[in-house]
Structures are given as C-alpha cells and as structure tokens.
Design an enzyme around this catalytic site. Structure first.
Site, PDB file in Angstrom:
ATOM      1  CD  GLU A   1      -3.166  -0.924   0.636  1.00 45.25           C
ATOM      2  OE1 GLU A   1      -3.277   0.102  -0.053  1.00 45.25           O
ATOM      3  OE2 GLU A   1      -4.050  -1.783   0.755  1.00 45.25           O
TER       4      GLU A   1
ATOM      5  CG  HIS B   1      -8.001  -5.135   8.643  1.00 50.14           C
ATOM      6  ND1 HIS B   1      -7.393  -6.261   8.135  1.00 50.14           N
ATOM      7  CD2 HIS B   1      -7.768  -4.165   7.719  1.00 50.14           C
ATOM      8  CE1 HIS B   1      -6.811  -6.003   6.976  1.00 50.14           C
ATOM      9  NE2 HIS B   1      -7.015  -4.727   6.700  1.00 50.14           N
TER      10      HIS B   1
ATOM     11  CG  HIS C   1     -10.216  -3.003   3.513  1.00 53.65           C
ATOM     12  ND1 HIS C   1      -9.488  -2.698   2.386  1.00 53.65           N
ATOM     13  CD2 HIS C   1      -9.305  -3.481   4.404  1.00 53.65           C
ATOM     14  CE1 HIS C   1      -8.219  -3.004   2.575  1.00 53.65           C
ATOM     15  NE2 HIS C   1      -8.083  -3.463   3.798  1.00 53.65           N
TER      16      HIS C   1
HETATM   17  O1  2HA Z   1      -1.343  -4.543   3.700  1.00 55.18           O
HETATM   18  O2  2HA Z   1      -4.373  -4.602   5.176  1.00 55.18           O
HETATM   19  O3  2HA Z   1      -5.324  -3.658   2.892  1.00 55.18           O
HETATM   20  C1  2HA Z   1      -2.298  -5.247   4.361  1.00 55.18           C
HETATM   21  C2  2HA Z   1      -3.658  -4.667   4.220  1.00 55.18           C
HETATM   22  C3  2HA Z   1      -4.075  -4.196   2.891  1.00 55.18           C
HETATM   23 ZN    ZN Z   2      -6.365  -3.804   4.906  1.00 54.95          ZN
END
Ligand code: 2HA
Ligand code: ZN
Length: 345
Positions: free
Chosen positions: A119, A144, A214
């Site tokens: 990312e 998350h 997400h």
């Molecule tokens: O890099 O959570 O969305 C790990 C992640 C990508």
């Molecule tokens: Zn992620």
C-alpha cells in the site's frame, strides 16, 4: 550489524512507538496475518550521516510523482510482514526509505532490504497531501478494527456522518479525541488508485477514513495518536453493540451534554498536565518532543464546539470547519463562537 536507531533516541522513540502500536493492533484482533500498515514520515530526525547512507536496494518506482516528498525519509512496515512480529522486531519487519529527487522513486537505506508495504503508493500519496497542505501530521495507520468494520455492513451507517454522530454520542471521549469524526468511503479494491484518491479527499474533512467492509485509515501527529483516534471510535462501537446485546437501543448523549463534559474534562486535563509537566521525560530521562498527553484546547474543545454549532444553531447556516488556521478572520469567528458558547453554557 549496527542499527540506524542506535544513538538516535528521537528516531528510535518514533519507531518504537510504531512497534508498541503494532502490538496493540495484534492484541485487539485488528491485525490478522499481514493485515494493516504503518508509515511514518521521519524526515525531521534525519541527520547528515543518514543522508550519506548508501542505498541497500535497487531504485524502486512509486508509480506516482509526489513533489512534496522530495528528500523525505519514511519508516514503512514491510510487505507481507505481521504486526505481531513488527511489535518485537520493528527493523526486521519494516525499513527506512529515502525518496529520490525525481519524487517518483525510492531506495531502502536501513536496516535491512525489507520491501515496504504493497500500500506504499497510497500511504505516500497521503503524506504528500499532508505536507502540501502544511499539516503537522506525520504518521498514517491502516488497520482492521472489528466492530467498526461490522457497522459498514449496514447501509444506514454508510450515510454521511450517521456513524460519526452515533459514535460521538456513546461517550464524551470519542468527540474529544476524534473531533473530526469518521469519513466513510464506499467499497473500492484494496491498493487501488481510486481508494487512495478517495482517502485523500476524505482526509480534507476527517482524520479517520473508513473503507467500507475493509478497515480504517487514520492520520495524526504520531502513530500513537492515530491509534488513539481509531481506539476511541471502536470503543464507542463496542458500547453501542453492548447496549444492543442487552436488548435496547442506547439513548446516546445529546451534543449539549457533550460540550459541557468536553470543557470540564479539558479543564481537569489542563490542570493535571501543568502540575506534572516536570516529569514529562522518556524512559532515558531526555525530554520528549511531543506527547499525546498534552492537552490541546483547539483540538479537544474548539474543534468540537465549532462542529456542534451548526446543529445547535441551524438558523445561522454555519458549515463545519475544516482545518483551523489562526488568521485574523478565523480568530474573529472563534471569538464569536466562544461568545455563543458562553451564552449557551
Ligand atoms: O497490507 O491490510 O489492505 C495489508 C492490508 C491491505
Ligand atoms: Zn487492509
């Protein structure tokens, strides 16, 4: 092998804070497998010796031109690395990169050639945007958080500021420590340019953006503060769920109660902080440059009050402020807002 962190207590403090946060993310169940990312703009801690360090990787393309990042340095979690491992070994599960003068490529300079997160382009685009607008924010966090993500599986919480107002109304801390609320971004593929662009747009109005189904993306002055914002939001989500599990819809606090409690809480924090300021040192006894404990009247009270005014005084057709800079015009608006507040209290 000598680590770049050796004899650099300020840089070590920032990276160790990332390790501490990574441990919390794992403990909270927010960082399954390689889930989540951390990037820190550490340019202010870079000295001539670091600037002279040779590359330990080939030149890598970012995939974007990011002009404000020229000569900047970042600590980045490694791709495929686990937060629970980073918590113990931050320099084996992350690395420090230098942005090259073309503003479109980078090299790894320390400690090991750990490839940064997949990312990276979106994280760097966010840092570029923060520098462009003169923001003091230097840390970005993607994670998350279970209950916040669960809320995005219900359409009603995806409408503008519905989740924010609900979460703020659960406990006064949430508005005090996440005063700009939670911006919602409809589902986009992870790592996509669309998701990165939508995140940057949301950060105009919010410090924490929620990626539907997400996770969250948060920015702040340092990584602990970014984590705190997500933590208070998720705490509110847990309180909401606890009430629902007990079989009732929670009453929620009115905005008015929130303003009073914010002011009282700030006053107590201010008094406590300035009575203990002398002990504001780290474990090695050197003075910390920044601390998330220091009370900020602007952030904790004024931002929150100004956000509340449009709802309290709809007849005035006020719009929510974005970032407050102290120019003459804004000081006049602040004075006006404060006089309204005094009347209101
Ligand atoms: O890099 O959570 O969305 C790990 C992640 C990508
Ligand atoms: Zn992620």
């Amino acid at each position: 092998m000598k680590s770049i962190l050796e004899n650099r207590p300020e840089l070590a403090y920032e990276v160790n804070q990332a390790a501490e946060v990574a441990g919390y993310l794992w403990q909270k169940g927010w960082a399954e497998r390689n889930g989540g990312n951390i990037t820190l703009n550490i340019t202010e801690y870079v000295d001539d010796e670091i600037r002279a360090l040779p590359a330990i990787s080939e030149v890598k393309q970012i995939g974007k031109v990011l002009p404000y990042l020229k000569g900047c340095y970042f600590y980045c979690k490694g791709t495929q690395m686990r937060m629970r491992d980073l918590a113990r070994w931050p320099m084996a599960n992350g690395s420090i990169i230098r942005i090259l003068d073309d503003c479109a490529s980078y090299v790894i300079i320390a400690d090991q050639p750990v490839m940064p997160t997949s990312e990276l382009p979106s994280h760097l685009a966010v840092h570029n945007y923060l520098l462009e607008k003169g923001s003091p924010y230097r840390a970005s966090l993607h994670t998350h958080p279970i209950e916040l993500i669960a809320m995005t599986h219900n359409k009603k919480f995806l409408e503008k500021d519905v989740a924010t107002n609900l979460l703020w109304s659960m406990i006064p801390e949430t508005k005090a420590f996440c005063p700009r609320g939670l911006g919602i971004i409809p589902y986009e593929l992870p790592s996509s340019v669309k998701l990165a662009d939508a995140t940057i747009e949301a950060l105009n109005d919010y410090d924490v953006a929620m990626w539907e189904k997400h996770g969250v993306f948060a920015v702040d002055v340092d990584i602990m503060s970014a984590f705190d914002q997500v933590d208070v939001l998720n705490k509110s989500a847990l309180i909401y769920i606890a009430a629902k599990n007990m079989g009732f819809e929670p009453d929620g606090m009115s905005q008015e109660t929130g303003v009073k409690e914010l002011t009282e809480k700030y006053r107590k924090r201010f008094e406590a902080f300035y009575h203990t300021e002398g002990s504001n040192t780290d474990r090695k006894g050197s003075r910390r440059k920044r601390t998330e404990e220091s009370p900020s009247f602007l952030k904790e009270v004024i931002h929150s009050i100004l956000d509340t005014l449009p709802e309290l005084l709809p007849s005035m057709v006020l719009s929510k402020p974005r970032v407050i800079t102290l120019c003459t015009e804004n000081i006049a608006v602040l004075k006006h807002a404060l006089s309204l507040l005094v009347d209101f209290l």
